[in-house]
Design an enzyme around this catalytic site. Structure first.
Site, PDB file in Angstrom:
ATOM      1  N   HIS A   1      57.851  44.377  34.960  1.00 13.55           N
ATOM      2  CA  HIS A   1      58.428  42.752  35.030  1.00 13.55           C
ATOM      3  C   HIS A   1      59.792  42.457  34.398  1.00 13.55           C
ATOM      4  O   HIS A   1      59.847  41.365  34.457  1.00 13.55           O
ATOM      5  CB  HIS A   1      56.948  42.079  34.165  1.00 13.55           C
ATOM      6  CG  HIS A   1      55.834  42.172  35.023  1.00 13.55           C
ATOM      7  ND1 HIS A   1      55.017  43.515  35.133  1.00 13.55           N
ATOM      8  CD2 HIS A   1      55.115  41.013  35.840  1.00 13.55           C
ATOM      9  CE1 HIS A   1      54.140  42.944  35.705  1.00 13.55           C
ATOM     10  NE2 HIS A   1      53.909  41.543  36.138  1.00 13.55           N
TER      11      HIS A   1
ATOM     12  N   PHE B   1      58.313  40.037  41.086  1.00 12.12           N
ATOM     13  CA  PHE B   1      58.721  40.399  40.112  1.00 12.12           C
ATOM     14  C   PHE B   1      59.670  41.582  40.344  1.00 12.12           C
ATOM     15  O   PHE B   1      59.426  42.543  41.612  1.00 12.12           O
ATOM     16  CB  PHE B   1      58.044  41.016  39.073  1.00 12.12           C
ATOM     17  CG  PHE B   1      57.184  39.977  38.259  1.00 12.12           C
ATOM     18  CD1 PHE B   1      57.942  39.474  37.095  1.00 12.12           C
ATOM     19  CD2 PHE B   1      56.085  39.590  38.522  1.00 12.12           C
ATOM     20  CE1 PHE B   1      57.369  38.359  36.338  1.00 12.12           C
ATOM     21  CE2 PHE B   1      55.609  38.239  37.692  1.00 12.12           C
ATOM     22  CZ  PHE B   1      55.982  37.780  36.573  1.00 12.12           C
TER      23      PHE B   1
ATOM     24  N   ALA C   1      51.485  43.310  49.322  1.00  9.94           N
ATOM     25  CA  ALA C   1      52.087  44.494  50.220  1.00  9.94           C
ATOM     26  C   ALA C   1      53.455  44.282  50.430  1.00  9.94           C
ATOM     27  O   ALA C   1      54.043  43.883  51.498  1.00  9.94           O
ATOM     28  CB  ALA C   1      51.337  44.965  51.125  1.00  9.94           C
ATOM     29  N   GLU C   2      54.446  44.982  49.271  1.00  7.56           N
ATOM     30  CA  GLU C   2      55.879  44.491  49.552  1.00  7.56           C
ATOM     31  C   GLU C   2      56.473  45.180  50.650  1.00  7.56           C
ATOM     32  O   GLU C   2      57.438  44.544  51.355  1.00  7.56           O
ATOM     33  CB  GLU C   2      56.682  44.864  48.308  1.00  7.56           C
ATOM     34  CG  GLU C   2      56.633  43.801  47.016  1.00  7.56           C
ATOM     35  CD  GLU C   2      55.121  44.244  46.541  1.00  7.56           C
ATOM     36  OE1 GLU C   2      54.794  43.336  45.572  1.00  7.56           O
ATOM     37  OE2 GLU C   2      54.456  45.322  46.716  1.00  7.56           O
TER      38      GLU C   2
END
Length: 327
Positions: A131, A85, A61-62
């Protein structure tokens, strides 16, 4: 003099280790950075040596990772966040641009926001969608954020420590295809260049080539090839994208009269556009040709099998050199 032979990934690891040894307030957070050592093994061994309280395996969970880091920074810690990434940073974009970037200004300068957000960026590794992004211009355009990009092991070792020591939030870009590209000797006792400065990576007389992160190597290879054709390319590693340090670039352009800017991100509205505009203002009467830009195509990043056609390479840089001389 103490030296170690390090890849870029190992240099970052050593730099993080040194920062954690020097300051107990430095805390690392990110997905799989602890027991696994990160997807690129940059944090390998750090949880074992410093414990789970200082090297924290976070949920996927960025936004939550960066939001937690904001709270820690407000309480006197120095969080170092890893975004696994580049394409995963967007769920945290709200936190970064509305909280991280603005808090120091919003508090009238009373409350600093010491935080480093590490982002592996760029392509060239044959990865799947999301990515291989190059989002640097979006952060460089945001007041309140510092944005830097390392390109080699020595800079990686020193710049990560300097970024952690900074009282301002730093977006720290790491060229992922360079992580394990080859080890070089790094002087651990050297006096490093200041963090927010660019520097000449190769001297030359005919064309100034500005690059950062993964394209510094491309520019250096192009300089080798151009030398065989009798042309001398001066390569400048920008290193810092916000603030831009164009002093060495301007000095170079006043000698060469020509300039290229090379980056993997889209050319449209990229960092190269800002460099070109500023050089036009400061070096107009020295330029023999317009500042040219070499970068990614104006499409989403392609599937892995086609990325070699999308990424700026030696041939595209040399073509831009030819176009500059043909002007």
């Amino acid at each position: 003099m103490t030296t170690m032979k390090l890849t870029l990934a190992k240099a970052l690891n050593a730099g993080l280790r040194k920062a954690m040894e020097d300051d107990p307030k430095v805390v690392l957070m990110g997905e799989d950075i602890g027991r696994l050592g990160g997807v690129f093994r940059v944090t390998d061994g750090l949880q074992k040596d410093f414990g789970e309280d200082r090297v924290v395996d976070s949920p996927l969970a960025e936004s939550g990772i960066v939001g937690t880091a904001v709270g820690m920074a407000l309480r006197g810690y120095k969080p170092v966040v890893e975004i696994q990434f580049d394409g995963f940073v967007y769920p945290a974009y709200d936190q970064i641009v509305t909280q991280v970037a603005k808090f120091h200004f919003r508090s009238g300068g009373r409350i600093p926001m010491p935080m480093v957000i590490r982002i592996p960026f760029g392509g060239g590794i044959g990865a799947v969608e999301h990515h291989s992004e190059s989002p640097e211009a979006q952060f460089a355009h945001t007041p309140g954020l510092k944005v830097v990009a390392c390109s080699n092991p020595a800079d990686a070792y020193w710049m990560i420590q300097q970024a952690i020591a900074s009282p301002d939030p730093v977006i720290f870009l790491e060229p992922k295809r360079q992580y394990h590209a080859g080890a070089v000797e790094v002087d651990l006792d050297a006096t490093p260049d200041p963090l927010f400065t660019s520097k000449v990576a190769r001297e030359g007389d005919d064309v100034t080539v500005c690059a950062y992160g993964p394209t510094v190597g491309v520019a250096l290879r192009a300089a080798d090839a151009a030398a065989g054709e009798g042309r001398s390319l001066e390569v400048i590693d920008l290193r810092t994208l916000s603030p831009l340090d164009l002093g060495p670039v301007e000095e170079s352009v006043r000698r060469t009269g020509r300039c290229l800017v090379v980056h993997e991100a889209h050319v449209n509205l990229g960092v190269g556009a800002e460099v070109a505009a500023r050089l036009t203002e400061s070096c107009f009467y020295s330029l023999e040709a317009p500042v040219l830009r070499v970068g990614g195509l104006d499409t989403p990043y392609p599937p892995a099998r086609a990325e070699h056609q999308w990424l700026p390479d030696l041939d595209r840089v040399l073509d831009a050199v030819d176009r500059s001389f043909a002007w």
